[in-house]
Write a protein that holds these residues in place. Structure first.
Motif, PDB file in Angstrom:
ATOM      1  N   VAL A 134       0.779  -1.103  -0.149  1.00 16.55           N
ATOM      2  CA  VAL A 134       0.032  -0.150  -0.001  1.00 16.55           C
ATOM      3  C   VAL A 134       0.760   1.412  -0.135  1.00 16.55           C
ATOM      4  O   VAL A 134       0.314   2.243  -0.470  1.00 16.55           O
ATOM      5  CB  VAL A 134      -0.940   0.168   1.287  1.00 16.55           C
ATOM      6  CG1 VAL A 134      -0.249   0.167   2.565  1.00 16.55           C
ATOM      7  CG2 VAL A 134      -2.072   0.981   0.953  1.00 16.55           C
ATOM      8  N   ASP A 152       3.567   1.511  -1.469  1.00 17.72           N
ATOM      9  CA  ASP A 152       4.162   1.688  -3.135  1.00 17.72           C
ATOM     10  C   ASP A 152       3.299   2.219  -3.957  1.00 17.72           C
ATOM     11  O   ASP A 152       3.656   2.313  -4.943  1.00 17.72           O
ATOM     12  CB  ASP A 152       4.755   0.487  -3.342  1.00 17.72           C
ATOM     13  CG  ASP A 152       5.966  -0.020  -2.704  1.00 17.72           C
ATOM     14  OD1 ASP A 152       6.614   0.813  -2.280  1.00 17.72           O
ATOM     15  OD2 ASP A 152       6.352  -1.429  -2.365  1.00 17.72           O
ATOM     16  N   THR A 153       1.927   2.201  -3.718  1.00 21.14           N
ATOM     17  CA  THR A 153       1.076   2.558  -4.907  1.00 21.14           C
ATOM     18  C   THR A 153       1.367   3.901  -5.442  1.00 21.14           C
ATOM     19  O   THR A 153       1.426   4.036  -6.625  1.00 21.14           O
ATOM     20  CB  THR A 153      -0.319   2.453  -4.304  1.00 21.14           C
ATOM     21  OG1 THR A 153      -0.273   3.498  -3.314  1.00 21.14           O
ATOM     22  CG2 THR A 153      -0.713   1.014  -3.809  1.00 21.14           C
ATOM     23  N   VAL A 167      -6.359   5.137  -0.018  1.00 25.83           N
ATOM     24  CA  VAL A 167      -5.262   4.480   0.497  1.00 25.83           C
ATOM     25  C   VAL A 167      -4.522   5.402   1.688  1.00 25.83           C
ATOM     26  O   VAL A 167      -3.836   4.780   2.473  1.00 25.83           O
ATOM     27  CB  VAL A 167      -4.239   4.191  -0.611  1.00 25.83           C
ATOM     28  CG1 VAL A 167      -4.776   3.140  -1.694  1.00 25.83           C
ATOM     29  CG2 VAL A 167      -3.767   5.464  -1.077  1.00 25.83           C
ATOM     30  N   ASP A 213      -4.167  -5.432 -13.274  1.00 23.84           N
ATOM     31  CA  ASP A 213      -3.019  -4.941 -12.168  1.00 23.84           C
ATOM     32  C   ASP A 213      -2.187  -4.245 -12.832  1.00 23.84           C
ATOM     33  O   ASP A 213      -2.160  -3.576 -13.646  1.00 23.84           O
ATOM     34  CB  ASP A 213      -2.592  -6.611 -11.925  1.00 23.84           C
ATOM     35  CG  ASP A 213      -2.129  -7.289 -13.121  1.00 23.84           C
ATOM     36  OD1 ASP A 213      -1.750  -6.824 -14.183  1.00 23.84           O
ATOM     37  OD2 ASP A 213      -2.061  -8.721 -12.893  1.00 23.84           O
ATOM     38  N   ASN A 214      -0.762  -4.247 -12.176  1.00 25.64           N
ATOM     39  CA  ASN A 214       0.011  -3.515 -12.416  1.00 25.64           C
ATOM     40  C   ASN A 214       0.654  -3.637 -13.754  1.00 25.64           C
ATOM     41  O   ASN A 214       1.305  -3.003 -14.583  1.00 25.64           O
ATOM     42  CB  ASN A 214       1.363  -3.552 -11.474  1.00 25.64           C
ATOM     43  CG  ASN A 214       1.039  -2.636 -10.314  1.00 25.64           C
ATOM     44  OD1 ASN A 214      -0.023  -1.838 -10.087  1.00 25.64           O
ATOM     45  ND2 ASN A 214       1.994  -2.866  -9.168  1.00 25.64           N
ATOM     46  N   THR A 256      -5.496   3.846 -12.792  1.00 26.52           N
ATOM     47  CA  THR A 256      -5.328   3.392 -11.323  1.00 26.52           C
ATOM     48  C   THR A 256      -5.966   1.931 -11.270  1.00 26.52           C
ATOM     49  O   THR A 256      -7.104   1.895 -11.082  1.00 26.52           O
ATOM     50  CB  THR A 256      -5.356   4.253 -10.126  1.00 26.52           C
ATOM     51  OG1 THR A 256      -5.167   5.611 -10.498  1.00 26.52           O
ATOM     52  CG2 THR A 256      -4.996   3.730  -8.782  1.00 26.52           C
ATOM     53  N   THR A 259      -7.039  -2.534  -7.376  1.00 25.71           N
ATOM     54  CA  THR A 259      -6.541  -3.295  -6.231  1.00 25.71           C
ATOM     55  C   THR A 259      -5.974  -2.748  -4.972  1.00 25.71           C
ATOM     56  O   THR A 259      -5.414  -2.923  -3.958  1.00 25.71           O
ATOM     57  CB  THR A 259      -5.585  -4.472  -6.719  1.00 25.71           C
ATOM     58  OG1 THR A 259      -4.394  -3.725  -7.519  1.00 25.71           O
ATOM     59  CG2 THR A 259      -6.319  -5.551  -7.556  1.00 25.71           C
ATOM     60  N   TYR A 260      -5.474  -1.394  -5.461  1.00 32.31           N
ATOM     61  CA  TYR A 260      -4.842  -0.554  -4.357  1.00 32.31           C
ATOM     62  C   TYR A 260      -5.636  -0.150  -3.214  1.00 32.31           C
ATOM     63  O   TYR A 260      -5.259   0.060  -2.047  1.00 32.31           O
ATOM     64  CB  TYR A 260      -4.237   0.717  -5.229  1.00 32.31           C
ATOM     65  CG  TYR A 260      -3.072   0.686  -6.145  1.00 32.31           C
ATOM     66  CD1 TYR A 260      -2.804  -0.666  -6.482  1.00 32.31           C
ATOM     67  CD2 TYR A 260      -2.790   1.753  -6.867  1.00 32.31           C
ATOM     68  CE1 TYR A 260      -1.553  -0.713  -7.495  1.00 32.31           C
ATOM     69  CE2 TYR A 260      -1.812   1.752  -7.995  1.00 32.31           C
ATOM     70  CZ  TYR A 260      -1.155   0.515  -8.073  1.00 32.31           C
ATOM     71  OH  TYR A 260      -0.135   0.535  -9.121  1.00 32.31           O
TER      72      TYR A 260
END
Length: 743
Positions: free
Chosen positions: A330, A332-333, A454, A684-685, A700, A703-704
């Motif tokens: 979280v 690192d988002t 977040v 995802d990323n 974005t 999942t974040y």
């Protein structure tokens, strides 16, 4: 297809020049002369609107790109450099603008090719020819079709096969003899290069190093124009280069980004911004014309040592020895999103949830500060007291609590004493303070509406606070679900202390809690003895009358209201606040407010919130009579239009039958900055990287925002920071990405 290069074919100079620009700064001059500064300049016998050359264009970044850039440059009264391997004929490019383009050419193995190119450029009315001395290492040229202006060659698999490995001074002399057009030599790095260029018949030199520019300009001594290539990003850079001896600079990368994002309109906007920023820099330095700019306007920091001594060896810290939160995804988002945005600057980004800065005016900051200072004087403060208020730390709980309390009464019908307010460094600090005060042991737990902002889950992670999500339904959080989670947590021996929720146009989902759900939530909180942490930053930047806040309907003091001026006034102030009017009784029976205890914690965290930032915000509130909603009426309309434009574009590109076939759906918020899409693939990323790299659009991953896991098929779109043109193009790119992933 050829690729765009930076500056005059010297892309490697860009990074070094950026560092050199960053070491320099502008000195503020005296009062500006009346009227706007005159940015016009005369170079090679022609008057331009600013000391800017557009390009070089080694290739288009999108279909029709060359013509779009040439026309945008011409409309801005600036020359544009076109590459020898252009996809459009020189005659077409030359006739598209009243400002003659320049030709960027190379040392060809076939000398007849050089003559053909220059002759066609002359016939097309071009204004100059540019040749870079040196090798081709930084010229990334490939092509599979016939160049439009080299029809004798036919299809060319790799244009390097047509070129000499290096262009030397003999090539300069030969080109000088072959054309009557003004000849500029690029790749000049030293004073010796500059003297050799003049001896070879050059009509101008293009320098690739900002640090070398002053010496080269002195060597040239006005005998020909000196231009700088590489690293120019802002109007202040243009002024800095001119102060160091340049007659003009090349603008390559900013133009490329504008072209990739919005075509000709994007290029026009980039050029307009650069010229306006140059004018602002001239106003700051007190210069009325380009001729007034000199080296005294630039202050230069120390240059780094050429060969710095290696640092002493040290035992590296082990991540396992650090707090576990630094390894939590979280945290690192935001870093990951920033890296993606930096790595793909040409992509259109639906990621940043920040205000549109077109509503901000730098001069207004001084107006707001003066208004607050006048307010202090009107309240009876002496000059000494006013000075102390601005220059000293100030009270931990805040200087402007009375003004914020008045604004809350006027705008939100929240009637609380000023003593119940703590002014914080943004809403983020408010969250940290509240969590630290409320959570006292390992069995205490924070409940959050999920998907969740977040910032609150990150703060909880830093404080080792357990977080339990309450999953939202499509219409928002359900009080029945919340109550079930409360009972479940208590059955496990844990104590739910507070429930965090964004009731209005939430981040990230964009949902808004209805009137009935608000009433049920207040009743549930009172019944179960938990506090509600109400965070509503998007209420007053959304069109239409908002629903009442939870705090305005809170006679039982169950709501801690977290507020921020980042969306409504300006983010850079970093001013937020928390309303904590809950009574707190100590062991002796004395009663205070939760706000008092939050202030104690704050004194050990940030000591106080910046007095200057508070003053700027207070001046804004005073000017609006506390009515932030009225202050933001234009912004709210803009954000509403942006949201509706995004929804219209999604509908147009994905009509019902198409979205059903793809398995795509989205919600339709009536305000705020965000909406969410559900897609049939993992968003995802890795998918985000493919989207940015292959389709030029950033978003974005949801999942974040799911602290309990989930959101694998969700995408958050932020609509606040984009222009209508960017929204239209961005949605088109996003749909192409979705169709590709689904296929």
């Amino acid at each position: 297809m050829p690729e765009q290069t930076e500056g005059a074919g010297q892309g490697g100079a860009s990074a070094a020049n950026r560092k050199a620009f960053e070491r320099r700064g502008l000195r503020q001059g005296g009062p500006p002369t009346p009227g706007p500064p005159d940015t016009t300049v005369k170079v090679l016998g022609r008057v331009w609107s600013a000391p800017l050359v557009v390009g070089p264009l080694s290739a288009p970044a999108r279909p029709g790109g060359e013509l779009a850039v040439v026309r945008a440059a011409g409309a801005a009264q600036l020359p544009c450099v076109v590459g020898a391997f252009a996809e459009r004929a020189f005659a077409e490019l030359g006739s598209a603008t009243e400002v003659p383009p320049w030709l960027r050419t190379y040392a060809f193995r076939e000398r007849a090719t050089e003559r053909q190119l220059t002759e066609r450029a002359e016939d097309a009315g071009f204004g100059a020819v540019l040749l870079a001395v040196g090798g081709l290492d930084d010229i990334r040229l490939k092509r599979a079709a016939a160049p439009a202006n080299l029809t004798e060659q036919g299809p060319v698999g790799d244009v390097r096969s047509l070129l000499d490995a290096r262009a030397d001074w003999a090539d300069v002399e030969r080109l000088r003899a072959a054309t009557a057009l003004p000849l500029l030599v690029a790749g000049v790095r030293t004073t010796a290069d500059a003297r050799r260029a003049l001896d070879s018949g050059a009509d101008g030199v293009v320098v690739t190093s900002l640090d070398a520019l002053p010496g080269i300009a002195e060597t040239v001594g006005g005998r020909c124009p000196v231009l700088l290539s590489g690293g120019v990003r802002r109007g202040a850079d243009v002024l800095t280069a001119v102060a160091d001896g340049a007659d003009a600079v090349f603008a390559g990368r900013p133009v490329l980004h504008g072209l990739r994002s919005c075509g000709r309109a994007g290029v026009a906007e980039v050029l307009d911004v650069l010229v306006r920023e140059l004018g602002d820099a001239m106003t700051f330095t007190g210069t009325a014309t380009i001729a007034d700019i000199g080296p005294a306007l630039v202050r230069t920091g120390p240059r780094p040592a050429a060969d710095p001594a290696p640092p002493p060896a040290a035992r590296p810290l082990r991540r396992a020895e650090l707090h576990a939160s630094v390894s939590d995804p979280v945290l690192d988002t935001m870093t990951f999103l920033n890296e993606i945005t930096t790595r793909y600057p040409e992509a259109i980004s639906f990621a940043p949830g920040r205000p549109y800065d077109g509503f901000f005016d730098s001069e207004q900051i001084f107006t707001h500060l003066r208004r607050y200072l006048n307010h202090l004087e009107e309240q009876g403060s002496s000059p000494q007291q006013v000075r102390t208020a601005m220059y000293q730390y100030g009270p931990t709980a805040g200087l402007i609590r009375e003004i914020i309390a008045d604004s809350l009464r006027a705008d939100e019908n929240i009637d609380v004493p000023a003593e119940s307010i703590v002014v914080t460094v943004g809403a983020q600090e408010a969250m940290l303070l509240v969590l630290r005060a409320l959570i006292t042991g390992p069995d205490d737990v924070l409940l959050v509406s999920s998907p969740c902002y977040v910032g609150i889950t990150g703060a909880a992670r830093l404080l080792d606070i357990a977080v339990t999500p309450v999953e939202e339904r499509e219409d928002g959080v359900s009080c029945a679900d919340l109550e079930a989670v409360i009972r479940s947590e208590r059955a496990r021996g844990r104590r739910p202390r507070a429930f965090y929720v964004v009731p209005d146009h939430s981040n990230p989902s964009g949902t808004t809690m209805g009137p009935r759900a608000r009433a049920e939530l207040l009743g549930l909180a009172a019944r179960h003895g938990i506090l509600i942490l109400e965070d509503s930053p998007y209420r007053l930047v959304s069109p239409g009358p908002p629903l009442p806040t939870l705090k305005s309907q809170d006679p039982a003091h169950t709501v801690v209201h977290i507020g921020s001026f980042s969306k409504t006034v300006f983010p850079g102030a970093r001013v937020g606040f928390v309303v904590a009017d809950q009574p707190v009784v100590d062991t002796s029976g004395r009663t205070g407010l939760l706000a008092d205890d939050l202030a104690k914690i704050k004194s050990m965290v940030t000591v106080n919130t910046s007095s200057l930032s508070q003053a700027a915000v207070a001046g804004t509130l005073l000017a609006a009579g506390g009515k932030v909603s009225e202050l933001n009426s234009a912004a709210s309309a803009y954000y509403g239009d942006a949201m509706r434009a995004t929804l219209r574009e999604l509908d147009a590109h994905l009509p019902p039958e198409r979205r059903e076939a793809l398995g795509v759906r989205w919600n339709e918020p009536t305000g705020g900055f965000f909406l969410t899409l559900r897609v049939p693939f993992r968003a995802d990323n890795d998918a985000l990287i493919r989207s940015a790299q292959d389709f030029g659009v950033i978003w974005t991953p949801m999942t974040y925002f799911h602290p309990g896991g989930g959101g694998l098929h969700g995408i958050r779109l932020s609509t606040s920071y984009l222009t209508p043109t960017q929204i239209s193009e961005g949605v088109a790119r996003l749909v192409r990405f979705i169709e590709s992933e689904t296929a």
